[in-house]
Design a protein around this motif. Structure first.
Motif: not given
Ligand code: ADP
Ligand code: MG
Length: 269
Positions: A40, A82-83, A89
């Motif tokens: 992240l 996200r992703d 992320s």
């Protein structure tokens, strides 16, 4: 990452601008993700260069890390992208984050806001990288309070160490008052040009100052690294065979290896 519960969190910090914080945040994160680590990235710089550099339009993100920090009603799910790549992320920033350094002053638990955000997120990741603004204000203090360690990018130039004492003092202050575990996890030399004698001298000087902390990988001055964000691409996507890509891959390996020693005896310098 067996045997470890929750992400290792690193603040990428240096109060000097233009030293490679954002380039390192984007590309170290990309290489960690590419190595299979759930990663992240948190853009904590109002300039939003990490957000833009990953191909996310900072003018259209809607809710951002700013609202998450100052507005109790906003949830991570409303903000997180996200992703955006496999294993990667982003908590995006936009320009209104400039106000946060001042607004936070008046809020309850003002230094702990990022940590509280991460409390609910850490289980989902192996690594969290926080790209800090070029200041030592409350945003950076929030990042340090939420982190296991600091990754300090230093540009290979004269005066690379200028202002370093302030940052080290800030880390110490946060450790004493807010987060006993935070320490200088690593120093990464950026914009290294092997053709100049100066670069060699700077590397030597920094090795003397930070014998434990300095990473072996030297990030070369590489035009591919400076081009990539204008396309919204990481270096792995823009030119995976470039010297910059190779260097950030090596750095990611070092970070993975070194992170595994956190909490074991002797890890803290
Ligand atoms: P910071 O986030 O510390 O302000 P940046 O990562 O934005 O620093 O880097 C400052 C400038 O230098 C940017 O234009 C970036 O593209 C460029 N840059 C950073 N690292 C390199 C490198 N290794 N080689 C060439 N240019 C680089
Ligand atoms: Mg930056």
């Amino acid at each position: 990452m067996s045997g470890q519960s929750g992400a290792r969190v690193f603040a990428i910090a240096n109060q000097k601008g233009g030293v490679g914080k954002t380039t390192t945040s984007i590309n170290l994160a990309a290489c960690l993700a590419n190595a299979g680590r759930r990663t992240l990235v948190i853009d904590l710089d109002p300039q939003s260069n990490t957000t833009t550099g990953l191909g996310v339009d900072a003018h259209r993100v809607g809710l951002s890390v700013y609202e998450l920090l100052v507005n109790e009603g906003v949830t991570v799910d409303e903000v997180i992208k996200r992703d955006i790549r496999p294993n990667l992320s982003l908590l995006p920033a936009k320009v209104d984050l400039y106000a946060a350094d001042i607004e936070l002053v008046y809020l309850d638990q003002r230094e702990y806001r990022m940590r509280r955000i991460l409390d609910g997120l850490k289980q989902d990741y192996d690594f969290v990288l926080i790209d800090c603004p070029p200041s030592l204000g409350l945003l950076t203090v929030n990042a340090l309070t939420a982190s296991d360690g600091v990754i300090l990018p230093l540009q290979c130039e004269y005066f690379a160490l200028e202002g370093m004492q302030q940052l080290l003092n800030t880390i110490r202050l946060v450790r004493d008052r807010l987060n006993p575990k935070v320490y200088l996890f690593g120093v990464v030399l950026t914009m290294y040009d092997p053709r100049t004698r100066l670069a060699g001298e700077v590397v030597e000087e920094i090795t003397q100052h930070f014998p434990q902390e300095k990473f072996q990988s030297l990030i070369p001055r590489n035009v591919r690294l400076s081009e990539a964000p204008s396309f919204g691409l990481t270096i792995l996507e823009h030119d995976s065979r470039s010297p910059g890509a190779l260097a950030y891959r090596q750095l990611a390996e070092e970070v993975i290896e070194r992170a595994a020693t956190i909490g074991t005896e002797g890890a803290h310098a």
